[in-house]
Scaffold this motif. Structure first.
Motif, PDB file in Angstrom:
ATOM      1  N   ILE A 118     -73.078  49.839 -23.404  1.00 59.78           N
ATOM      2  CA  ILE A 118     -74.437  49.705 -22.885  1.00 59.78           C
ATOM      3  C   ILE A 118     -75.002  48.359 -23.340  1.00 59.78           C
ATOM      4  O   ILE A 118     -74.790  47.938 -24.489  1.00 59.78           O
ATOM      5  CB  ILE A 118     -75.336  50.852 -23.383  1.00 59.78           C
ATOM      6  N   ASN A 119     -75.705  47.685 -22.450  1.00 61.07           N
ATOM      7  CA  ASN A 119     -76.280  46.376 -22.746  1.00 61.07           C
ATOM      8  C   ASN A 119     -77.095  46.422 -24.044  1.00 61.07           C
ATOM      9  O   ASN A 119     -78.020  47.217 -24.185  1.00 61.07           O
ATOM     10  CB  ASN A 119     -77.172  45.937 -21.580  1.00 61.07           C
ATOM     11  N   ARG A 120     -76.726  45.564 -24.992  1.00 60.32           N
ATOM     12  CA  ARG A 120     -77.349  45.600 -26.314  1.00 60.32           C
ATOM     13  C   ARG A 120     -78.842  45.290 -26.252  1.00 60.32           C
ATOM     14  O   ARG A 120     -79.650  45.919 -26.946  1.00 60.32           O
ATOM     15  CB  ARG A 120     -76.640  44.613 -27.245  1.00 60.32           C
ATOM     16  N   HIS A 121     -79.221  44.325 -25.422  1.00 59.71           N
ATOM     17  CA  HIS A 121     -80.632  43.963 -25.315  1.00 59.71           C
ATOM     18  C   HIS A 121     -81.461  45.142 -24.811  1.00 59.71           C
ATOM     19  O   HIS A 121     -82.600  45.359 -25.263  1.00 59.71           O
ATOM     20  CB  HIS A 121     -80.811  42.755 -24.392  1.00 59.71           C
ATOM     21  N   ASP A 122     -80.905  45.920 -23.899  1.00 65.04           N
ATOM     22  CA  ASP A 122     -81.619  47.085 -23.386  1.00 65.04           C
ATOM     23  C   ASP A 122     -81.828  48.129 -24.485  1.00 65.04           C
ATOM     24  O   ASP A 122     -82.903  48.749 -24.581  1.00 65.04           O
ATOM     25  CB  ASP A 122     -80.853  47.712 -22.221  1.00 65.04           C
ATOM     26  N   ILE A 123     -80.803  48.338 -25.314  1.00 57.97           N
ATOM     27  CA  ILE A 123     -80.939  49.291 -26.425  1.00 57.97           C
ATOM     28  C   ILE A 123     -82.002  48.791 -27.405  1.00 57.97           C
ATOM     29  O   ILE A 123     -82.845  49.566 -27.887  1.00 57.97           O
ATOM     30  CB  ILE A 123     -79.594  49.491 -27.136  1.00 57.97           C
ATOM     31  N   GLU A 124     -81.988  47.503 -27.701  1.00 61.08           N
ATOM     32  CA  GLU A 124     -82.981  46.939 -28.612  1.00 61.08           C
ATOM     33  C   GLU A 124     -84.388  47.085 -28.057  1.00 61.08           C
ATOM     34  O   GLU A 124     -85.351  47.313 -28.806  1.00 61.08           O
ATOM     35  CB  GLU A 124     -82.656  45.474 -28.897  1.00 61.08           C
ATOM     36  N   THR A 125     -84.530  46.948 -26.736  1.00 63.96           N
ATOM     37  CA  THR A 125     -85.843  47.124 -26.104  1.00 63.96           C
ATOM     38  C   THR A 125     -86.380  48.526 -26.364  1.00 63.96           C
ATOM     39  O   THR A 125     -87.572  48.704 -26.688  1.00 63.96           O
ATOM     40  CB  THR A 125     -85.744  46.883 -24.590  1.00 63.96           C
ATOM     41  N   ILE A 126     -85.519  49.520 -26.261  1.00 65.25           N
ATOM     42  CA  ILE A 126     -85.945  50.890 -26.526  1.00 65.25           C
ATOM     43  C   ILE A 126     -86.255  51.075 -28.011  1.00 65.25           C
ATOM     44  O   ILE A 126     -87.258  51.699 -28.378  1.00 65.25           O
ATOM     45  CB  ILE A 126     -84.857  51.885 -26.059  1.00 65.25           C
ATOM     46  N   LEU A 127     -85.424  50.534 -28.870  1.00 65.50           N
ATOM     47  CA  LEU A 127     -85.658  50.655 -30.310  1.00 65.50           C
ATOM     48  C   LEU A 127     -87.012  50.083 -30.708  1.00 65.50           C
ATOM     49  O   LEU A 127     -87.729  50.662 -31.538  1.00 65.50           O
ATOM     50  CB  LEU A 127     -84.546  49.933 -31.076  1.00 65.50           C
ATOM     51  N   VAL A 128     -87.378  48.974 -30.137  1.00 68.59           N
ATOM     52  CA  VAL A 128     -88.630  48.311 -30.500  1.00 68.59           C
ATOM     53  C   VAL A 128     -89.844  49.036 -29.925  1.00 68.59           C
ATOM     54  O   VAL A 128     -90.884  49.137 -30.579  1.00 68.59           O
ATOM     55  CB  VAL A 128     -88.612  46.839 -30.029  1.00 68.59           C
ATOM     56  N   ASN A 129     -89.710  49.591 -28.739  1.00 69.05           N
ATOM     57  CA  ASN A 129     -90.875  50.123 -28.034  1.00 69.05           C
ATOM     58  C   ASN A 129     -91.058  51.637 -28.149  1.00 69.05           C
ATOM     59  O   ASN A 129     -92.149  52.144 -27.839  1.00 69.05           O
ATOM     60  CB  ASN A 129     -90.806  49.745 -26.555  1.00 69.05           C
ATOM     61  N   PHE A 130     -90.039  52.356 -28.581  1.00 70.81           N
ATOM     62  CA  PHE A 130     -90.136  53.809 -28.693  1.00 70.81           C
ATOM     63  C   PHE A 130     -90.512  54.191 -30.117  1.00 70.81           C
ATOM     64  O   PHE A 130     -89.928  53.705 -31.080  1.00 70.81           O
ATOM     65  CB  PHE A 130     -88.799  54.443 -28.307  1.00 70.81           C
ATOM     66  N   ASP A 131     -91.479  55.089 -30.263  1.00 70.86           N
ATOM     67  CA  ASP A 131     -91.958  55.487 -31.587  1.00 70.86           C
ATOM     68  C   ASP A 131     -91.165  56.642 -32.187  1.00 70.86           C
ATOM     69  O   ASP A 131     -91.441  57.059 -33.311  1.00 70.86           O
ATOM     70  CB  ASP A 131     -93.443  55.867 -31.513  1.00 70.86           C
ATOM     71  N   GLY A 132     -90.218  57.184 -31.428  1.00 73.96           N
ATOM     72  CA  GLY A 132     -89.377  58.252 -31.943  1.00 73.96           C
ATOM     73  C   GLY A 132     -88.061  57.724 -32.469  1.00 73.96           C
ATOM     74  O   GLY A 132     -87.917  56.537 -32.784  1.00 73.96           O
ATOM     75  N   ILE A 133     -87.079  58.627 -32.567  1.00 75.34           N
ATOM     76  CA  ILE A 133     -85.757  58.284 -33.093  1.00 75.34           C
ATOM     77  C   ILE A 133     -84.814  57.937 -31.942  1.00 75.34           C
ATOM     78  O   ILE A 133     -84.708  58.686 -30.968  1.00 75.34           O
ATOM     79  CB  ILE A 133     -85.159  59.464 -33.892  1.00 75.34           C
ATOM     80  N   VAL A 134     -84.129  56.797 -32.058  1.00 75.45           N
ATOM     81  CA  VAL A 134     -83.110  56.399 -31.087  1.00 75.45           C
ATOM     82  C   VAL A 134     -81.748  56.643 -31.725  1.00 75.45           C
ATOM     83  O   VAL A 134     -81.430  56.088 -32.777  1.00 75.45           O
ATOM     84  CB  VAL A 134     -83.246  54.924 -30.676  1.00 75.45           C
ATOM     85  N   VAL A 135     -80.958  57.506 -31.097  1.00 76.68           N
ATOM     86  CA  VAL A 135     -79.638  57.857 -31.607  1.00 76.68           C
ATOM     87  C   VAL A 135     -78.584  57.098 -30.805  1.00 76.68           C
ATOM     88  O   VAL A 135     -78.479  57.271 -29.590  1.00 76.68           O
ATOM     89  CB  VAL A 135     -79.381  59.373 -31.498  1.00 76.68           C
ATOM     90  N   ILE A 136     -77.816  56.251 -31.484  1.00 74.59           N
ATOM     91  CA  ILE A 136     -76.762  55.469 -30.824  1.00 74.59           C
ATOM     92  C   ILE A 136     -75.420  56.024 -31.269  1.00 74.59           C
ATOM     93  O   ILE A 136     -75.038  55.909 -32.437  1.00 74.59           O
ATOM     94  CB  ILE A 136     -76.882  53.975 -31.172  1.00 74.59           C
ATOM     95  N   ASP A 137     -74.723  56.645 -30.353  1.00 70.56           N
ATOM     96  CA  ASP A 137     -73.447  57.279 -30.641  1.00 70.56           C
ATOM     97  C   ASP A 137     -72.329  56.268 -30.399  1.00 70.56           C
ATOM     98  O   ASP A 137     -72.037  55.902 -29.266  1.00 70.56           O
ATOM     99  CB  ASP A 137     -73.274  58.509 -29.743  1.00 70.56           C
ATOM    100  N   GLU A 138     -71.708  55.841 -31.490  1.00 73.13           N
ATOM    101  CA  GLU A 138     -70.661  54.821 -31.433  1.00 73.13           C
ATOM    102  C   GLU A 138     -69.280  55.406 -31.736  1.00 73.13           C
ATOM    103  O   GLU A 138     -68.468  54.800 -32.432  1.00 73.13           O
ATOM    104  CB  GLU A 138     -70.968  53.693 -32.410  1.00 73.13           C
ATOM    105  N   ALA A 139     -68.993  56.568 -31.195  1.00 71.26           N
ATOM    106  CA  ALA A 139     -67.705  57.213 -31.463  1.00 71.26           C
ATOM    107  C   ALA A 139     -66.524  56.319 -31.101  1.00 71.26           C
ATOM    108  O   ALA A 139     -65.449  56.416 -31.707  1.00 71.26           O
ATOM    109  CB  ALA A 139     -67.618  58.539 -30.699  1.00 71.26           C
TER     110      ALA A 139
END
Length: 355
Positions: A163-184
């Motif tokens: 998944i595009n890293r910048h997109d994940i970072e956008t969610i991490l910065v803007n979401f006030d809850g927990i972002v779970v990134i599964d890197e299996a």
């Protein structure tokens, strides 16, 4: 970097008040010659090796070895009975049953939905785009005051792409809850792990496993990396002895085999790319999704019939043909060179027989 984050506001009230079980090994520090505190059998075990004593509840030696490999301190590390234990704890820690919700981004790992159902937590699905990337606008629209968790699998299962890293970072910065990134499947990717950015995102939990690249699936050891505060919550909720002694010993020994594992990873990546190229040349194969994992998702003609044909030959793959956005697809795990050659040969034989 996320500027502010209030973990306490996300926790369930009963978890805030929870007094965790204090085991005998939690209360005692240091060395002792007589252990009569935990009602164990002092005579030993009916086995060649004694397992009559309870294991280290926080797996200190194992976490220290993982720190030497991954560079993540023990206080940022949780070890679970597979990653599924960490997923379940996330629901129990942050989601009030019947009130809160989580966001899933299908197609994705099915255990997130199962765990939500087990915990009676609502889930909102925001499908990935046609190129298997995040729909940021859709996710933003789905978030409400009761959204506590967003699950993102990268490299993604069952599609195999990162998944595009910048997109994940956008969610991490803007979401006030927990972002779970599964890197299996992170070991098979050239993408850097988000676990190296824990200091930047206090609302992030990164899941990894020893089941894939490390070849220890039968031992069921998963890892979660997060802030000290979140790991404290995990340890508060988990059973007192969630990782048994035999698993701790075997994994500790296996972690010394990093050179062998790295060699396997290189071989798997080579085999993955070669099998992808071979299958892509077949006229009955419509698309092979570029993969950063140890499997490939292949869209092809007559997927169910091919699946049944392979089963008849004792070859088990994963039928994803009825999963949304994976219509017509089978998922092939990358095996040994002989197994991959057999898969390709069998696929060719199937299509030759129906022509």
């Amino acid at each position: 970097m996320k500027e502010s984050f209030n973990l306490d506001a996300l926790l369930r009230d009963n978890i805030k008040k929870l007094v965790p079980y204090s085991s005998a090994r939690d209360e005692f520090k240091g060395e002792a010659s007589v252990l009569l505190d935990a009602n164990e059998n002092a005579f030993g075990s009916p086995y060649s090796k004694n397992y009559n004593r309870y294991p280290d509840p926080l797996q200190h030696h194992l976490k220290e070895k993982l720190y030497q490999i991954k560079g993540i301190p023990a206080e940022h590390t949780f070890l679970g009975n597979g990653s599924d234990e960490a997923i379940d704890i996330l629901f129990r820690a942050f989601c009030e049953p019947g009130r809160d919700n989580v966001i899933l981004v299908p197609p994705t790992y099915g255990m997130y939905e199962v765990s939500a159902n087990i915990n009676n937590v609502a889930y909102k699905k925001v499908n990935l785009t046609a190129s298997y990337q995040l729909d940021l606008d859709g996710i933003a629209a789905a978030i409400d005051a009761y959204t506590k968790l967003i699950f993102i699998c990268s490299p993604n299962n069952p599609t195999g792409n990162s998944i595009n890293r910048h997109d994940i970072e956008t969610i991490l910065v803007n979401f006030d809850g927990i972002v779970v990134i599964d890197e299996a499947y992170i070991n098979f990717s050239k993408q850097p792990s988000f676990a190296q950015a824990l200091h930047e995102f206090p609302n992030m939990v990164v899941l990894q496993t020893l089941s894939k690249a490390w070849g220890l699936a039968a031992l069921r050891l998963g890892m979660a990396f997060a802030s000290k505060e979140i790991i404290t919550v995990f340890n508060k909720i988990k059973p007192p002895y969630n990782i048994n002694q035999a698993t701790q010993e075997i994994v500790l020994e296996a972690l010394s085999g990093i050179e062998q594992v790295n060699g396997w990873i290189k071989n798997i990546v080579v085999e993955r790319d070669e099998l992808s190229a071979l299958l892509a040349e077949l006229p009955q194969v419509e698309h092979v999704t570029p993969s950063d994992a140890n499997f490939i998702l292949v869209k092809l003609q007559e997927p169910r019939s091919l699946y049944n044909y392979l089963v008849g030959r004792g070859i088990i793959v994963r039928d994803r043909s009825k999963v949304e956005l994976c219509e017509g697809c089978l998922r092939f795990t990358i095996g040994t060179p002989d197994e991959n050659a057999l898969i390709y040969q069998s696929v060719c034989e199937f299509y030759n027989n129906i022509d």
